[in-house]
Design an enzyme around this catalytic site. Structure first.
Site, PDB file in Angstrom:
ATOM      1  N   CYS A   1      -2.357   9.320   2.476  1.00 28.31           N
ATOM      2  CA  CYS A   1      -1.890   8.725   1.225  1.00 28.31           C
ATOM      3  C   CYS A   1      -2.821   9.034   0.065  1.00 28.31           C
ATOM      4  CB  CYS A   1      -1.748   7.218   1.389  1.00 28.31           C
ATOM      5  SG  CYS A   1      -3.253   6.441   1.981  1.00 28.31           S
TER       6      CYS A   1
ATOM      7  N   GLU B   1       0.875  -1.175   0.000  1.00 32.47           N
ATOM      8  CA  GLU B   1       0.000   0.000   0.000  1.00 32.47           C
ATOM      9  C   GLU B   1       0.904   1.213   0.000  1.00 32.47           C
ATOM     10  OE1 GLU B   1      -3.306  -0.032  -0.119  1.00 32.47           O
ATOM     11  OE2 GLU B   1      -3.585  -2.185   0.059  1.00 32.47           O
TER      12      GLU B   1
END
Ligand code: NAD
Length: 487
Positions: free
Chosen positions: A248, A214
């Site tokens: 993010c 990720e």
């Protein structure tokens, strides 16, 4: 081979032993672990919130909205559907292989290592852990060294709620993670930068350990003025300034059409004031940059970008690394502001001719983790759906796609591989085992056993496995399709 971390090797044997014993196949075992993890969060919410606000500098309410409630919701979702999502799934069998049944069984992988970053230190550690436990694995948790208070707290609380043969916390930074990565795990979930993602994948390759990566990158937003610009701006400001831009999936930059640019800039200014007051530095609801190094990097990005600063730009390292919400219009596309992930409260706004040009702009760069489209024009939305790719996409709002448990969350290309959340976590962290069962009678396989006389050759070539489909009338084709399940 001697282990780099002898005591850990011992624990890994115990952690793996729990899975190989078969105990974790029992759904009640998994429910017990999930409930224990849930209690770890709910019974210690105050301590967790204090640790995260002290470590990261985000407002307490954001800890509730983006960390504790997120993890609890994820656990509840897994608990609610555990039986359904782990049940063997029956699939069709080609006519030539029948009679037989075929199923897909989800099996625990073994010991899962979860490595988390500092920006959502609880959510990004415990959400994958919940998925791993629901799938019947045991776990090693590696929180970020940049959140020392939370790491210490979790190292203390975890053994109070989960047995040491089920979960173990390893604290530390690069040396400790390097030592961990030398060990053999059965899956690694890594959340962090693309640079470290490469290191993790390289280490995993030594053991052929599968990875979920990720990662980050630059997530673009597109605005063309067909959707309410004030609402769009307010949502962009909220998405960008949650956790001071250190998210993010925060909108990294905005691509705007010429006609929508000035209304958008005015609306962005207005939205920042509406959410954080005339002087955002005084707002208790605006987060801070994590540390001096990141603050210096971000202030550096504000130098030499060649664009026009239309909002903010002020910074004050002494005020816990404050950086004002900043909007930069039309920076140089080759400047670090437009080539590096910003990961802070700075929003470049870049003018593009139209949606086609914006989609081309996205295509020419690494695949982003998220892409946001603020447009009421169906054709424009379709352009982005079909002509760009990204980990996820949201129309009309940033961030919320990852708060929707039924949507898989993950990147593509440089923004990562694999995905998780809800059902997807269970699937990602399980081995999908194919199981085919064929009864002894009738032994239809006699047709393919040697010897191969002419009649068998004809039967196999013409009837059982023809390479060209015979030209059959439509109704017969339909009937065959229904019987064989083949298109
Ligand atoms: P990072 O990559 O520096 O650190 C992440 C983890 O890796 C930490 O636990 C750290 O201890 C470990 N680590 C660091 N250097 C290492 C090394 N050389 N060898 C082994 N392990 C090492 O990331 P960060 O600064 O904590 O987080 C910010 C980054 O994470 C941003 O790029 C952001 O986009 C990304 N991110 C991605 C997601 C997502 O879900 N895709 C979520 C949050 C953050």
């Amino acid at each position: 081979m001697p282990s780099a971390t002898p005591d850990l090797a011992l624990d890994l044997a115990a952690l793996r032993g729990t899975v190989t014993s078969g105990a974790t196949l029992d759904l009640d075992w998994r429910r017990t672990q999930l409930l224990a993890l849930r209690r770890l969060v709910t019974e210690h919410e105050e301590e967790i919130t204090a640790a995260v606000t002290a470590d990261v500098g985000k407002p307490a309410l954001e800890v509730r909205t983006t960390e504790t409630s997120f993890v609890v919701q994820e656990i509840d979702e897994l608990l609610a559907h555990l039986g359904e999502w782990t049940a063997p799934r029956r699939v069709g069998v080609p006519l030539a292989l029948r009679p037989a049944t075929a199923q897909i069984h989800l099996q625990p992988k073994g010991v899962v290592l979860v490595i988390a970053p500092w920006n959502y230190p609880l959510q990004l550690l415990l959400s994958p852990v919940a998925g791993a436990l629901a799938a019947g694995n045991t776990v090693v948790l590696k929180p970020s060294e940049l959140t020392p208070r939370l790491s210490e707290l979790l190292a203390r609380l975890t053994p109070q709620h989960l047995e040491p043969e089920v979960a173990r916390v390893v604290t530390g930074g690069v040396p400790e993670t390097t030592a961990l990565l030398a060990e053999r795990f059965d899956h690694i979930v890594f959340t962090g930068s693309t640079r470290v993602g490469r290191i993790v994948m390289r280490a995993a390759a030594e053991h052929l350990t599968p990875v979920t990566l990720e990662l980050g990158g630059k997530s673009p937003a597109f605005v063309d003025g067909t959707m309410d610009v004030r609402v769009s701006a307010r949502r962009l400001v909220w998405g960008k300034l949650t956790n001071a831009g250190q998210t993010c999936v925060a909108p990294d930059y905005v691509l705007v059409t010429p006609g929508a640019r000035e209304p958008l800039l005015a609306a962005l200014r207005e939205a920042v004031e509406e959410l954080f007051g005339a002087d955002p530095q005084l707002s208790p609801d605006l987060g801070r940059v994590i540390d001096a190094a990141q603050h210096e990097r971000l202030v550096g990005l504000l130098d030499g970008h060649g664009g026009r600063v239309v909002l903010g730009g002020e910074h004050d390292a002494a005020d816990r690394f404050y950086l004002a919400p900043t909007v930069v219009v039309d920076p140089d596309l080759a400047s670090p502001l437009m080539t590096e992930e910003i990961f802070g409260p700075v929003l470049p706004v870049v003018t593009v001719a139209d949606a086609e040009a914006a989609a081309a702009f996205v295509r020419e760069r690494e695949h982003p983790l998220a892409l946001y489209v603020f447009s009421d024009d169906e054709a424009v939305r379709r352009t982005f759906e079909r002509r760009t790719t990204s980990g996820g996409m949201a129309v009309g709002v940033p961030l919320l796609h990852l708060a929707t448990p039924e949507l898989p969350f993950g990147g593509v290309g440089a923004s990562g591989m694999g995905s998780y959340h809800g059902r997807r976590s269970l699937e990602e962290l399980s081995h999908h085992r194919s199981v085919l069962t064929k009864p002894a009678t009738p032994d239809t396989l006699r047709v393919v056993y040697p010897p191969y006389p002419a009649w068998k050759q004809t039967l196999v070539r013409r009837v059982a496995l023809p390479l060209q489909r015979p030209a059959l009338p439509g109704p017969v084709r339909g009937l065959l399709r229904r019987v064989t399940g083949r298109r």
